[in-house]
Design an enzyme around this catalytic site. Structure first.
Site, short mmCIF file in Angstrom:
data_model
loop_
_atom_site.label_atom_id
_atom_site.label_comp_id
_atom_site.label_asym_id
_atom_site.label_seq_id
_atom_site.Cartn_x
_atom_site.Cartn_y
_atom_site.Cartn_z
N HIS A 1 9.09 -43.99 -32.13
CA HIS A 1 9.61 -45.01 -33.04
C HIS A 1 8.89 -46.34 -32.85
CE1 HIS A 1 11.76 -47.36 -29.99
NE2 HIS A 1 12.18 -46.21 -29.48
N GLU B 1 16.62 -39.69 -27.01
CA GLU B 1 16.01 -40.28 -25.83
C GLU B 1 16.77 -39.87 -24.56
OE1 GLU B 1 13.67 -40.96 -24.08
OE2 GLU B 1 12.98 -42.99 -24.56
#
Length: 249
Positions: free
Chosen positions: A11, A112
């Protein structure tokens, strides 16, 4: 002969990634600069004559965190279906903008690393905290995160995801002539985060986290994983590949 690829995209920049703070479950927006860079990455790397050819992507996996979802939006893959987090009652994409008919799947398997007690801290702060407690030096690949995930937790979910990619998308296409119908859509795209994608790359080539494979993936960066010798049993990290261009006869 066809050799499928798995593209991994981290990202774009957030305030915490900019400051080196570990960001697992915390929801943060991309910075203005982060959004601009992802748009530029999409223009440079996504297209019929670019690294990521949308029409050849069979499936897209994306983390449930908003920063990953926003990154996929800004890459401008031209997905045919409404993205899962968008309002399904809204008008479908403009037909002229459709470049990719891959299904987009939001999955916890590529979220994550859960940093637990270390959420929001920098590596320096973590090491200082551990020193004050009389604990040893910290290595996430060896120690994991108290109150969060261990390396074994990460291995379990990533190996499941990699197995899914190979069984559903790569196994049926690898080694076949490029003219074969099953070889037309064989790449996958994974949009997620720094630590988990580095871990994904290590598990892709069957490495343990403690084997000393040092990998870096910057915010907004894109990496490529593939195979040697057109063999599903020889996964590899692709350090650099040629862009696909159809030459005029």
């Amino acid at each position: 002969m066809t050799t499928p690829r798995a593209f991994i995209a981290r990202h774009g920049e957030t305030e915490w990634s900019l400051n080196g703070r570990h960001t697992g479950t915390t929801e943060l927006s991309l910075t203005k600069n982060g959004e601009a860079r992802i748009r530029a990455t999409g223009k440079a790397l996504v297209g019929d004559d670019r690294l990521i050819v949308p029409s050849r992507v069979a499936h897209i996996y994306v983390s449930p965190r908003n920063r990953a979802k926003r990154t996929l939006e800004l890459l401008n893959m031209g997905c045919k279906d409404t993205l899962p987090w968008h309002d399904p009652s809204q008008p479908p994409p403009d037909k002229d903008a459709i470049r990719c008919d891959a299904k987009v799947q939001v999955t916890q398997d590529i979220r994550e690393w859960d940093y637990g007690d270390y959420e929001g801290l920098t590596s320096k702060q973590i090491k200082e905290q551990r020193k004050e407690k009389g604990e040893g030096d910290w290595d996430i690949w060896r120690d994991g995160c108290p109150g969060g995930e261990s390396p074994d937790d990460i291995i379990h979910r990533l190996d499941r995801l990699i197995g899914d990619i190979r069984e559903q998308y790569h196994k049926q296409a690898i080694g076949k002539p490029t003219s074969d119908e099953t070889a037309q859509k064989q790449d996958v795209l994974v949009v997620a985060h720094g630590h988990i994608l580095r871990a994904f790359a290590m598990r892709w080539i069957g490495k343990e986290f403690t084997e000393g494979v040092n990998l870096i993936l910057e915010a907004g960066g894109v990496g490529t994983l593939s195979y040697e010798h057109h063999s599903i049993d020889e996964p590899a990290i692709l350090l650099g590949g040629a862009f696909v261009v159809d030459l005029a006869s």
